[in-house]
Design a protein around this motif. Structure first.
Motif, mmCIF file in Angstrom:
data_model
loop_
_atom_site.group_PDB
_atom_site.id
_atom_site.type_symbol
_atom_site.label_atom_id
_atom_site.label_comp_id
_atom_site.label_asym_id
_atom_site.label_seq_id
_atom_site.Cartn_x
_atom_site.Cartn_y
_atom_site.Cartn_z
ATOM 1 N N ILE A 42 0.783 -1.409 0.110
ATOM 2 C CA ILE A 42 0.098 -0.059 0.060
ATOM 3 C C ILE A 42 0.851 1.354 0.080
ATOM 4 O O ILE A 42 0.817 2.136 -0.566
ATOM 5 C CB ILE A 42 -1.048 0.135 1.093
ATOM 6 N N VAL A 43 1.940 1.178 0.943
ATOM 7 C CA VAL A 43 2.836 2.383 0.900
ATOM 8 C C VAL A 43 3.512 2.472 -0.691
ATOM 9 O O VAL A 43 3.704 3.899 -1.045
ATOM 10 C CB VAL A 43 3.957 2.263 2.083
ATOM 11 N N SER A 44 3.853 1.320 -1.075
ATOM 12 C CA SER A 44 4.761 1.604 -2.335
ATOM 13 C C SER A 44 3.740 2.106 -3.498
ATOM 14 O O SER A 44 4.336 2.868 -4.245
ATOM 15 C CB SER A 44 5.097 -0.010 -2.906
ATOM 16 N N PHE A 45 2.501 1.562 -3.533
ATOM 17 C CA PHE A 45 1.750 2.214 -4.343
ATOM 18 C C PHE A 45 1.309 3.418 -4.400
ATOM 19 O O PHE A 45 1.215 4.249 -5.320
ATOM 20 C CB PHE A 45 0.534 1.398 -4.517
ATOM 21 N N SER A 46 1.163 3.999 -3.341
ATOM 22 C CA SER A 46 0.727 5.358 -2.659
ATOM 23 C C SER A 46 1.840 6.243 -3.181
ATOM 24 O O SER A 46 1.615 7.371 -3.794
ATOM 25 C CB SER A 46 0.563 5.603 -1.293
ATOM 26 N N ILE A 47 3.193 5.914 -2.880
ATOM 27 C CA ILE A 47 4.448 6.714 -3.295
ATOM 28 C C ILE A 47 4.554 6.830 -4.789
ATOM 29 O O ILE A 47 4.521 7.809 -5.345
ATOM 30 C CB ILE A 47 5.663 6.167 -2.719
ATOM 31 N N CYS A 48 4.260 5.583 -5.432
ATOM 32 C CA CYS A 48 4.290 5.574 -7.063
ATOM 33 C C CYS A 48 3.160 6.415 -7.512
ATOM 34 O O CYS A 48 3.489 7.364 -8.318
ATOM 35 C CB CYS A 48 4.105 4.358 -7.425
ATOM 36 N N TYR A 49 2.074 6.337 -6.957
ATOM 37 C CA TYR A 49 0.885 7.406 -7.314
ATOM 38 C C TYR A 49 1.075 8.484 -7.168
ATOM 39 O O TYR A 49 1.042 9.622 -8.106
ATOM 40 C CB TYR A 49 -0.258 6.878 -6.626
ATOM 41 N N VAL A 76 -2.051 5.792 -21.195
ATOM 42 C CA VAL A 76 -2.821 5.178 -20.045
ATOM 43 C C VAL A 76 -2.818 6.278 -19.108
ATOM 44 O O VAL A 76 -2.096 7.143 -19.068
ATOM 45 C CB VAL A 76 -2.226 3.922 -19.491
ATOM 46 N N GLY A 77 -3.780 6.147 -17.860
ATOM 47 C CA GLY A 77 -3.945 7.007 -17.037
ATOM 48 C C GLY A 77 -3.019 6.862 -15.683
ATOM 49 O O GLY A 77 -1.907 6.095 -15.915
ATOM 50 N N THR A 78 -2.988 7.843 -14.761
ATOM 51 C CA THR A 78 -2.072 7.838 -13.604
ATOM 52 C C THR A 78 -2.007 6.461 -13.024
ATOM 53 O O THR A 78 -0.944 6.114 -12.536
ATOM 54 C CB THR A 78 -2.321 9.050 -12.760
ATOM 55 N N PHE A 79 -3.130 6.107 -12.658
ATOM 56 C CA PHE A 79 -3.539 4.929 -11.890
ATOM 57 C C PHE A 79 -2.846 3.759 -12.607
ATOM 58 O O PHE A 79 -1.992 3.090 -11.972
ATOM 59 C CB PHE A 79 -4.730 4.559 -11.734
ATOM 60 N N TYR A 83 0.519 1.889 -10.857
ATOM 61 C CA TYR A 83 0.593 0.521 -10.692
ATOM 62 C C TYR A 83 1.298 -0.275 -11.355
ATOM 63 O O TYR A 83 2.353 -1.137 -10.715
ATOM 64 C CB TYR A 83 -0.957 -0.259 -11.106
ATOM 65 N N THR A 84 1.758 0.144 -12.652
ATOM 66 C CA THR A 84 2.933 -0.651 -13.298
ATOM 67 C C THR A 84 4.323 -0.391 -12.616
ATOM 68 O O THR A 84 5.204 -1.145 -12.659
ATOM 69 C CB THR A 84 2.972 -0.182 -14.929
ATOM 70 N N ALA A 85 4.332 0.958 -12.269
ATOM 71 C CA ALA A 85 5.794 1.131 -11.427
ATOM 72 C C ALA A 85 5.918 0.386 -10.245
ATOM 73 O O ALA A 85 6.901 -0.014 -9.891
ATOM 74 C CB ALA A 85 5.938 2.616 -11.480
ATOM 75 N N HIS A 86 4.668 0.572 -9.655
ATOM 76 C CA HIS A 86 4.481 -0.328 -8.174
ATOM 77 C C HIS A 86 4.973 -1.783 -8.511
ATOM 78 O O HIS A 86 5.876 -2.408 -7.764
ATOM 79 C CB HIS A 86 3.336 -0.217 -7.863
#
Length: 118
Positions: A42-49, A76-79, A83-86
């Motif tokens: 969750i922290v990783s995805f939040s940081i990436c977003y 593609v969008g921000t999400f 998600y790909t970066a995460h």
């Protein structure tokens, strides 16, 4: 009883081949593995977003540490980019998970199950 990063590192290095897999950790620690990996994800995805949303080229940052992200481009969008970066950053996230799972298990009183002898 030892707690902390050193204890987690020691536990993760006990395995003869020197490494753990997510399946091994889940089988050995159960809910303690989930209580470690899910918050880190969750922290990783939040940081990436947050990085993607603020205009940071996350793909270039990951490329600097040797992780290649597919060409997501502007299609593609921000999400989706976050998600790909995460997902691409998973190799960065897994070592802390391996180190912290034994610590979390001890903190919540979850004794690891014995591994089968090989």
């Amino acid at each position: 009883e030892q707690y902390g990063l050193e204890a987690g590192l020691f536990e993760s290095m006990k395995k003869k081949d020197g490494g753990e897999t997510a399946k091994d950790l889940l089988a050995k620690y159960g809910v303690a593995y989930l209580a470690t990996s899910i918050p880190l994800a969750i922290v990783s995805f939040s940081i990436c977003y947050a990085l993607v949303d603020s205009g940071v080229d996350v793909a270039a940052l990951l490329n600097n540490v040797g992780i290649t992200v597919g060409d997501t481009g502007e299609k593609v969008g921000t999400f989706a980019i976050a998600y790909t970066a995460h997902k691409a950053a998973s190799p960065i996230r897994f070592p802390p998970t391996v180190l912290l799972t034994p610590v979390v298990a001890k903190m919540i009183g979850r004794e690891p199950t014995e591994e089968s002898s090989e």
